[in-house]
Every structure is written in C-alpha cells, then in structure tokens.
Design a protein around this motif. Structure first.
Motif, PDB file in Angstrom:
ATOM      1  N   VAL A  17       0.662  -1.716   0.124  1.00 14.37           N
ATOM      2  CA  VAL A  17      -0.054   0.349  -0.112  1.00 14.37           C
ATOM      3  C   VAL A  17       1.233   1.225   0.126  1.00 14.37           C
ATOM      4  N   ASN A  18       0.432   2.484  -0.685  1.00 15.38           N
ATOM      5  CA  ASN A  18       1.569   3.428  -1.154  1.00 15.38           C
ATOM      6  C   ASN A  18       0.319   4.651  -0.589  1.00 15.38           C
ATOM      7  N   LEU A  19       0.578   5.468  -0.175  1.00 12.90           N
ATOM      8  CA  LEU A  19       0.215   6.956   0.292  1.00 12.90           C
ATOM      9  C   LEU A  19       0.276   7.760  -0.189  1.00 12.90           C
ATOM     10  N   LEU A  20      -0.509   8.938  -1.069  1.00 16.80           N
ATOM     11  CA  LEU A  20      -0.040  10.119  -1.821  1.00 16.80           C
ATOM     12  C   LEU A  20      -0.545  11.304  -0.645  1.00 16.80           C
ATOM     13  N   VAL A  21      -0.176  11.879  -0.650  1.00 16.16           N
ATOM     14  CA  VAL A  21      -0.449  13.118   0.140  1.00 16.16           C
ATOM     15  C   VAL A  21      -0.482  14.094  -0.614  1.00 16.16           C
ATOM     16  N   ALA A  45       6.955  10.605   9.719  1.00 13.83           N
ATOM     17  CA  ALA A  45       6.723  10.787  10.773  1.00 13.83           C
ATOM     18  C   ALA A  45       5.859  11.813  11.189  1.00 13.83           C
ATOM     19  N   THR A  46       4.494  11.763  10.261  1.00 11.97           N
ATOM     20  CA  THR A  46       2.836  12.538   9.837  1.00 11.97           C
ATOM     21  C   THR A  46       1.862  11.686   9.640  1.00 11.97           C
ATOM     22  N   THR A  47       0.710  11.948  10.714  1.00 14.82           N
ATOM     23  CA  THR A  47      -0.930  11.077  10.272  1.00 14.82           C
ATOM     24  C   THR A  47      -1.439  11.356   9.159  1.00 14.82           C
ATOM     25  N   PRO A  48      -1.273  11.233   8.178  1.00 21.78           N
ATOM     26  CA  PRO A  48      -2.498  11.346   7.258  1.00 21.78           C
ATOM     27  C   PRO A  48      -3.894  11.432   7.877  1.00 21.78           C
ATOM     28  N   CYS A  49      -4.592  12.793   7.241  1.00 23.14           N
ATOM     29  CA  CYS A  49      -5.220  12.526   8.045  1.00 23.14           C
ATOM     30  C   CYS A  49      -6.991  12.057   6.319  1.00 23.14           C
ATOM     31  N   ALA A  50      -8.025  11.049   6.232  1.00 19.58           N
ATOM     32  CA  ALA A  50      -8.857  11.737   5.998  1.00 19.58           C
ATOM     33  C   ALA A  50      -8.392  10.506   4.740  1.00 19.58           C
ATOM     34  N   PRO A  51      -7.095   9.207   4.609  1.00 19.20           N
ATOM     35  CA  PRO A  51      -7.421   9.344   3.821  1.00 19.20           C
ATOM     36  C   PRO A  51      -8.346   8.085   2.704  1.00 19.20           C
ATOM     37  N   HIS A  52      -8.579   8.345   1.300  1.00 19.51           N
ATOM     38  CA  HIS A  52      -9.233   7.521   1.043  1.00 19.51           C
ATOM     39  C   HIS A  52      -8.521   6.540  -0.089  1.00 19.51           C
ATOM     40  N   LEU A  53      -9.159   5.650  -0.302  1.00 22.03           N
ATOM     41  CA  LEU A  53      -8.540   4.504  -1.746  1.00 22.03           C
ATOM     42  C   LEU A  53      -8.696   5.082  -3.293  1.00 22.03           C
ATOM     43  N   THR A 113      -3.817   2.022  -3.585  1.00 16.64           N
ATOM     44  CA  THR A 113      -3.193   3.514  -3.664  1.00 16.64           C
ATOM     45  C   THR A 113      -4.062   4.601  -2.718  1.00 16.64           C
ATOM     46  N   LEU A 114      -3.714   5.137  -1.726  1.00 17.93           N
ATOM     47  CA  LEU A 114      -4.805   6.045  -0.712  1.00 17.93           C
ATOM     48  C   LEU A 114      -3.936   7.047  -1.031  1.00 17.93           C
ATOM     49  N   VAL A 115      -5.088   8.056  -0.604  1.00 16.14           N
ATOM     50  CA  VAL A 115      -5.012   9.677  -1.230  1.00 16.14           C
ATOM     51  C   VAL A 115      -5.250  10.868   0.196  1.00 16.14           C
ATOM     52  N   ALA A 116      -4.754  11.107   0.428  1.00 15.32           N
ATOM     53  CA  ALA A 116      -5.004  12.239   1.667  1.00 15.32           C
ATOM     54  C   ALA A 116      -5.316  13.859   1.633  1.00 15.32           C
ATOM     55  N   HIS A 117      -5.598  14.298   1.746  1.00 12.86           N
ATOM     56  CA  HIS A 117      -4.818  15.703   1.489  1.00 12.86           C
ATOM     57  C   HIS A 117      -4.718  16.831   2.797  1.00 12.86           C
ATOM     58  N   ASP A 118      -4.058  16.108   3.619  1.00 13.96           N
ATOM     59  CA  ASP A 118      -3.332  16.857   4.790  1.00 13.96           C
ATOM     60  C   ASP A 118      -3.058  16.008   5.680  1.00 13.96           C
ATOM     61  N   PHE A 119      -2.522  16.357   6.548  1.00 13.94           N
ATOM     62  CA  PHE A 119      -1.739  15.324   7.805  1.00 13.94           C
ATOM     63  C   PHE A 119      -1.278  16.486   9.076  1.00 13.94           C
ATOM     64  N   ILE A 120      -1.321  15.725  10.152  1.00 13.98           N
ATOM     65  CA  ILE A 120      -0.794  15.942  10.922  1.00 13.98           C
ATOM     66  C   ILE A 120       0.995  15.528  11.445  1.00 13.98           C
TER      67      ILE A 120
END
Length: 158
Positions: free
Chosen positions: A5-9, A52-60, A82-89
């Motif tokens: 799994v990968n996650l694109l912010v 070292a951050t937390t993605p906010c509300a990722p979605h597939l 692949t997941l996408v998030a539009h912000d992170f903490i």
C-alpha cells in the motif's frame, strides 16, 4: 501474493514523494501490509513510519496487480493499493531509512523518474475523480511491458 500500500498526500498543489536511493526513482510513501491489517490501516501505518506524520482522512484511489516477468514467465506478483489524503498532522521528516522526502508540484509527476505504472497510478490519484484499477507487467528491471487500466466513479441513484 504480497500486498503493498502507498499513500499520496496532496496539499497546496504539491505531492509528498519519497526519492529512493537505489534507482533515484520517486514513489509515494508506503510498504507491505502486515498480517490481518486492512489496506487503510497499513497505509496510515506505513505513511506515518516513513514521514513521522499522520495522514488525515485517507481514501482509496487505486488497486493494481503488479506482475514481474522473466523470459515470459511470472516470477513475482503483488497487489498495490493506493490511498490519497489531502492533509496530515505533524512535520514530515526530510529523510528516513528509505530515502529522501520531497514536495513536488503535481505536474512534476509527469516527468520525475519513476516506474511508468507508478506514474500512471499517481497522476490519476492526484488529478482524476473516482478509483482506478489495473495491471502492470514489468521486466525485473521495471521496464513496462504492458498494462491495462479501468476506472470507476460511484453513481448515486435517486
């Protein structure tokens, strides 16, 4: 079959990518799912470990079969989500054990060095609505031999 799994912010017109030292190719942060872990859980965990951050509300945004062939025979196959998030903490690391984290304009996805399947996957994730599905067939050196892509959007009936 291995599950990856990968996650694109995507934030402020830019994407956070990881430059891997082996090939100097870019990828979205991610890695292998652990036993019993959902794609969602794995995406958050892997992204957090690498940034070292937390993605906010990722979605597939995508589900892909990756096939590696040698002399016409399959030698490896895995499922990439692949997941996408539009912000992170938090504040992302500049570097980790996997490589260097860098922000790039979304348009740079068309030109940055990366596997061609990753390019199609990440461009779709960053610019298109819906979910993409596909299969990418590579040589062991990640030369793209063939691919098939489909996409869908949820339709609500009234």
């Amino acid at each position: 079959m291995q599950r990856i799994v990968n996650l694109l912010v995507i934030k402020d017109g830019k994407v956070l990518l990881l430059k891997k030292p082996r090939r100097n190719w870019y990828v979205a942060p991610g890695g292998k799912t652990e036993s019993g872990e959902s794609v969602y859980e794995a995406g958050i965990r892997e992204f957090s470990e690498e940034t070292a951050t937390t993605p906010c509300a990722p979605h597939l945004k995508g589900s892909y079969t990756i096939v590696i062939k040698r002399d016409g025979h399959v030698v490896s196959e895995w499922l990439l989500s692949t997941l996408v998030a539009h912000d992170f903490i938090g504040t992302p690391l500049e570097e980790n054990h996997e490589g260097v984290l860098e922000w790039h304009p979304i348009e740079a996805l068309h030109d940055l060095p990366m596997a061609e399947g990753d390019r199609m996957n990440l461009v779709f994730a960053a610019t298109q609505p819906g979910i993409q599905y596909g299969t990418f067939v590579y040589t062991e050196d990640f030369e793209l031999l063939e691919y098939r892509l489909q996409s869908s959007q949820e339709v609500h009936s009234s």
